[in-house]
Design a protein around this motif. Sequence first.
Motif, PDB file in Angstrom:
ATOM      1  N   TRP A  93      -9.688  -1.746   1.562  1.00 24.88           N
ATOM      2  CA  TRP A  93      -8.438  -2.015   0.827  1.00 24.88           C
ATOM      3  C   TRP A  93      -7.799  -3.322   1.272  1.00 24.88           C
ATOM      4  O   TRP A  93      -7.380  -4.148   0.446  1.00 24.88           O
ATOM      5  CB  TRP A  93      -7.462  -0.857   1.021  1.00 24.88           C
ATOM      6  CG  TRP A  93      -6.179  -1.114   0.306  1.00 24.88           C
ATOM      7  CD1 TRP A  93      -5.003  -1.564   0.827  1.00 24.88           C
ATOM      8  CD2 TRP A  93      -5.974  -0.979  -1.109  1.00 24.88           C
ATOM      9  NE1 TRP A  93      -4.061  -1.726  -0.167  1.00 24.88           N
ATOM     10  CE2 TRP A  93      -4.627  -1.376  -1.363  1.00 24.88           C
ATOM     11  CE3 TRP A  93      -6.770  -0.576  -2.177  1.00 24.88           C
ATOM     12  CZ2 TRP A  93      -4.086  -1.359  -2.653  1.00 24.88           C
ATOM     13  CZ3 TRP A  93      -6.229  -0.560  -3.454  1.00 24.88           C
ATOM     14  CH2 TRP A  93      -4.908  -0.957  -3.681  1.00 24.88           C
ATOM     15  N   LEU A 115       0.835  -1.205   0.000  1.00 29.24           N
ATOM     16  CA  LEU A 115       0.000   0.000   0.000  1.00 29.24           C
ATOM     17  C   LEU A 115       0.868   1.253   0.000  1.00 29.24           C
ATOM     18  O   LEU A 115       0.612   2.203  -0.751  1.00 29.24           O
ATOM     19  CB  LEU A 115      -0.932   0.002   1.215  1.00 29.24           C
ATOM     20  CG  LEU A 115      -1.709   1.292   1.463  1.00 29.24           C
ATOM     21  CD1 LEU A 115      -2.636   1.607   0.288  1.00 29.24           C
ATOM     22  CD2 LEU A 115      -2.498   1.203   2.761  1.00 29.24           C
ATOM     23  N   PRO A 154      -5.550   2.746  -4.517  1.00 28.12           N
ATOM     24  CA  PRO A 154      -5.982   3.193  -3.189  1.00 28.12           C
ATOM     25  C   PRO A 154      -6.543   4.598  -3.174  1.00 28.12           C
ATOM     26  O   PRO A 154      -7.504   4.872  -2.454  1.00 28.12           O
ATOM     27  CB  PRO A 154      -4.714   3.068  -2.339  1.00 28.12           C
ATOM     28  CG  PRO A 154      -3.584   3.017  -3.303  1.00 28.12           C
ATOM     29  CD  PRO A 154      -4.125   2.388  -4.550  1.00 28.12           C
TER      30      PRO A 154
END
Length: 443
Positions: free
Chosen positions: A340, A40, A296
Amino acid sequence: MLKLPAFPRHGYYGPGRYIPDDERIHTFHINVSDKVIIDLGQRLRDARISHEQLEDISDFSYGFNKNTLEEFLHYWRNDYSWKDEEAKINLFSHFTTQIEGLNIHYIHAKPPINKYQRIVPLLLVHSWPGNFYEFYKLIPLLTDPALQGLNTMRTAFEVIVPSIPGFGFSEASHKSGFDQIATARIFKKLMVDRLDFLRFVAHGGDWGSLVVSNIAREFPEHLYGIHLNNILSVPTIRKTLIQILGSYFPTMMFLSDAPQNYSYKEIFMEKLFESGYLHIQATKPDTIGVALNDSPIGLMAWILEKFSSLTNKEYRNLPDGGLEKKFTKDELLTIVMIYWINGNILSSQRYYKEFFSHPDRIEFSKEFIDVPVGIITFPNDFGGFQTPAEMFSSVATLKHYKVAEKGGHFAAFEEPVLLAKDIYEYVGKIVPEFDFEVLVGSM
């Protein structure tokens, strides 16, 4: 009264052919791997924002403002700590169990032992684009009200907060057809068959209100009643007439003072303006979902834009969307992170497709709800008007109705104190032998 369509009492949404459920309950601890967090972080560092904000548009009227997007991206990349938020979430007791082929995640929060005279089981069902985290501020108000400053030592709630399959940490359906009716059946099985609550109270908003209402339609014998902060139901001729006539003759149609400025036209136009996401998710969720599962910042923009406009429609006129007027960056990003981490924004969007695809959903939604219903309506909910009691009494046995002085669509997340007080007041009406006190004081 309409005859309720016959719906199956069992289903199977696991992979492959039917396999009997593992009915054991397992403890669950959220522990996201470093690999996920590192990936991420790299995606956030490599994020591409290639458009320019329009020179004459400085708000959210075109969608997520670029300057605010960059601000949230910087905070997410440099200041937000998932591990800190994960530790807070893990303060609650989490469990999983398998129902209809799916691993169902839920929080089970109990009041302190021997502190309260009466403990009432309460199911809380979340909405979209939220998840179980919406209730993290509400749960302590319900399980230990005295600790929160409430003037009561008599009653508290034993709270169950499941993740809808395809949301949070619940497994997504492997087959089409998993909708709000199937969710109601699974959550009834969770409460009655796994946790041994023969009767309970249930609360929900948005999709949660529909799931809870469906439990009332399918399994009324297991409910004391249901409490909603909005209600999703199919328009009927009577409801539409009440809405239209109430827009012109409010004193004739509505008993309370709150909806005297009610405007069916403004509500319709507002919902039309803000419901583009719904049409996309109700038709081709597997297309937009691919993009959001891969980006994201795209996921963040898609979700948080709704936390702006559905909290207060006026917030779209602000450069920052008013996002931090009611929530913190950490709270909002934690909602996004749960999507996510699990890669389930796509499966959550399928929930819209399944709702509109069900052949009998209209007839089912018309079924009158014959358990005691409590409603609290918030002035800034979707459409921007408080919903008159007359709109609810035409579809349910309305035992409690209150207009909140403030708040919008995400009631538990935004105004947990007001919502908690109203739940206590409602339950005191429907189960008088519980002898609930009127709650006063600050929380």
